[in-house]
Design an enzyme around this catalytic site. Structure first.
Site, mmCIF file in Angstrom:
data_model
loop_
_atom_site.group_PDB
_atom_site.id
_atom_site.type_symbol
_atom_site.label_atom_id
_atom_site.label_comp_id
_atom_site.label_asym_id
_atom_site.label_seq_id
_atom_site.Cartn_x
_atom_site.Cartn_y
_atom_site.Cartn_z
ATOM 1 N N ILE A 1 -16.490 -6.403 5.011
ATOM 2 C CA ILE A 1 -17.252 -5.332 5.672
ATOM 3 C C ILE A 1 -16.331 -4.122 5.831
ATOM 4 O O ILE A 1 -15.374 -4.172 6.599
ATOM 5 C CB ILE A 1 -17.740 -5.784 7.066
ATOM 6 C CG1 ILE A 1 -18.550 -7.084 6.963
ATOM 7 C CG2 ILE A 1 -18.544 -4.680 7.738
ATOM 8 C CD1 ILE A 1 -18.839 -7.727 8.301
ATOM 9 N N ARG A 2 -16.573 -3.104 5.069
ATOM 10 C CA ARG A 2 -15.690 -1.921 5.070
ATOM 11 C C ARG A 2 -14.234 -2.371 5.032
ATOM 12 O O ARG A 2 -13.403 -1.975 5.846
ATOM 13 C CB ARG A 2 -15.937 -1.043 6.308
ATOM 14 C CG ARG A 2 -17.302 -0.377 6.329
ATOM 15 C CD ARG A 2 -17.465 0.504 7.547
ATOM 16 N NE ARG A 2 -17.379 -0.259 8.776
ATOM 17 C CZ ARG A 2 -16.581 0.019 9.795
ATOM 18 N NH1 ARG A 2 -15.791 1.057 9.743
ATOM 19 N NH2 ARG A 2 -16.573 -0.737 10.855
ATOM 20 N N CYS B 1 -9.349 -8.108 8.860
ATOM 21 C CA CYS B 1 -9.895 -6.773 8.595
ATOM 22 C C CYS B 1 -9.230 -5.704 9.481
ATOM 23 O O CYS B 1 -8.076 -5.375 9.260
ATOM 24 C CB CYS B 1 -11.405 -6.802 8.727
ATOM 25 S SG CYS B 1 -12.186 -5.495 7.796
ATOM 26 N N GLU C 1 -14.750 -15.886 9.735
ATOM 27 C CA GLU C 1 -15.620 -16.362 10.815
ATOM 28 C C GLU C 1 -17.098 -16.178 10.482
ATOM 29 O O GLU C 1 -17.963 -16.688 11.195
ATOM 30 C CB GLU C 1 -15.255 -15.657 12.134
ATOM 31 C CG GLU C 1 -15.797 -14.247 12.308
ATOM 32 C CD GLU C 1 -14.996 -13.166 11.571
ATOM 33 O OE1 GLU C 1 -14.098 -13.512 10.767
ATOM 34 O OE2 GLU C 1 -15.287 -11.979 11.785
ATOM 35 N N HIS D 1 -13.715 -11.614 6.404
ATOM 36 C CA HIS D 1 -14.071 -12.229 7.693
ATOM 37 C C HIS D 1 -14.389 -13.713 7.529
ATOM 38 O O HIS D 1 -15.562 -14.065 7.320
ATOM 39 C CB HIS D 1 -15.302 -11.522 8.266
ATOM 40 C CG HIS D 1 -15.056 -10.139 8.745
ATOM 41 N ND1 HIS D 1 -14.741 -9.842 10.041
ATOM 42 C CD2 HIS D 1 -15.057 -8.963 8.081
ATOM 43 C CE1 HIS D 1 -14.575 -8.538 10.170
ATOM 44 N NE2 HIS D 1 -14.750 -7.984 8.996
ATOM 45 N N GLY E 1 -13.284 -4.947 13.458
ATOM 46 C CA GLY E 1 -13.819 -3.929 14.360
ATOM 47 C C GLY E 1 -13.460 -2.571 13.797
ATOM 48 O O GLY E 1 -13.580 -2.353 12.597
ATOM 49 N N GLU E 2 -12.980 -1.734 14.640
ATOM 50 C CA GLU E 2 -12.564 -0.397 14.205
ATOM 51 C C GLU E 2 -11.110 -0.225 14.628
ATOM 52 O O GLU E 2 -10.812 -0.129 15.817
ATOM 53 C CB GLU E 2 -13.485 0.649 14.844
ATOM 54 C CG GLU E 2 -13.206 2.058 14.375
ATOM 55 C CD GLU E 2 -13.232 2.213 12.867
ATOM 56 O OE1 GLU E 2 -14.162 1.712 12.213
ATOM 57 O OE2 GLU E 2 -12.296 2.836 12.333
ATOM 58 N N SER E 3 -10.228 -0.210 13.643
ATOM 59 C CA SER E 3 -8.799 -0.275 13.944
ATOM 60 C C SER E 3 -8.295 0.924 14.740
ATOM 61 O O SER E 3 -7.396 0.782 15.567
ATOM 62 C CB SER E 3 -7.995 -0.431 12.644
ATOM 63 O OG SER E 3 -8.299 0.606 11.743
ATOM 64 N N ARG F 1 -7.263 1.514 4.050
ATOM 65 C CA ARG F 1 -8.513 1.275 4.780
ATOM 66 C C ARG F 1 -9.726 1.567 3.901
ATOM 67 O O ARG F 1 -9.669 2.402 3.005
ATOM 68 C CB ARG F 1 -8.578 2.150 6.034
ATOM 69 C CG ARG F 1 -7.512 1.828 7.049
ATOM 70 C CD ARG F 1 -7.586 2.770 8.230
ATOM 71 N NE ARG F 1 -8.844 2.617 8.957
ATOM 72 C CZ ARG F 1 -9.351 3.548 9.755
ATOM 73 N NH1 ARG F 1 -8.740 4.683 9.920
ATOM 74 N NH2 ARG F 1 -10.481 3.315 10.385
HETATM 75 N N1 GLN Z 1 -12.997 -0.195 8.295
HETATM 76 C C1 GLN Z 1 -12.565 -0.703 9.570
HETATM 77 C C2 GLN Z 1 -11.253 0.001 9.993
HETATM 78 O O1 GLN Z 1 -10.712 0.781 9.253
HETATM 79 C C3 GLN Z 1 -12.368 -2.210 9.521
HETATM 80 C C4 GLN Z 1 -13.686 -2.895 9.337
HETATM 81 C C5 GLN Z 1 -13.701 -4.327 9.789
HETATM 82 O O2 GLN Z 1 -12.899 -4.757 10.615
HETATM 83 N N2 GLN Z 1 -14.663 -5.079 9.279
HETATM 84 O O3 GLN Z 1 -10.796 -0.256 11.054
#
Ligand code: GLN
Length: 148
Positions: free
Chosen positions: A95-96, A41, A133, A131, A9-11, A68
């Site tokens: 993913i990112r 992630c 999952e 990921h 998600g977005e930490s 990150r």
């Molecule tokens: N880039 C996101 C972060 O810094 C993490 C991305 C992800 O969980 N796929 O939180």
């Protein structure tokens, strides 16, 4: 509760919500008390004791430094295949994704992509930058269940 998965998600948002909802210390105590936890992630970022070039984080529990968005932002997302511990090659969807740039004592590195650490374990804490999952390979989930 037998175990906890902190997903991607977005930490920054997830960390803010954990703090605002008064859950951060509770979760920390449960993990320090031995609750198996698996961070993917953003979950890995939340668990890490240090963010690259940032201050230490007293509420985090995984002795490692993470960077990150280490492969770039959305366009830097990719699929790779690499070894997971002694379990052979598995697919890894990033993913990112962050990477681990430094590990503390007692951390076992499980996977690397291009020499960059993307999975590790410390006692009952498992983290992956990718990921699991998002693929049908359940190697990582089996590893986590094996920690209960
Ligand atoms: N880039 C996101 C972060 O810094 C993490 C991305 C992800 O969980 N796929 O939180």
């Amino acid at each position: 509760m037998d175990g906890l998965i902190i997903p991607g998600g977005e930490s920054t948002v997830m960390g803010k919500l954990l703090a605002d909802m008064g859950m951060a210390d509770t979760v920390r105590h449960m993990i320090v008390g031995g609750l198996p936890v698996f961070g993917t992630c953003a979950g890995m970022i939340l668990l890490a004791e240090k963010i690259d070039n940032g201050p230490g984080r007293s509420r985090s529990t995984f002795p490692a430094t993470v960077k990150r968005n280490a492969f770039g932002r959305q366009l830097g997302s990719f699929s790779a295949v690499s070894a997971f511990g002694d379990q052979g090659d598995i697919p890894m969807e990033s993913i990112r994704a962050p990477i681990i740039t430094e590990v503390g004592k007692g951390v076992r590195v499980l996977s690397e992509i291009d020499g960059k650490i993307v999975a590790a374990r410390y006692n009952c804490q498992l983290v992956t930058a990718f990921h699991p999952e998002l693929t049908s390979d359940d190697t990582v989930h089996r590893c986590f269940i094996g920690m209960f």
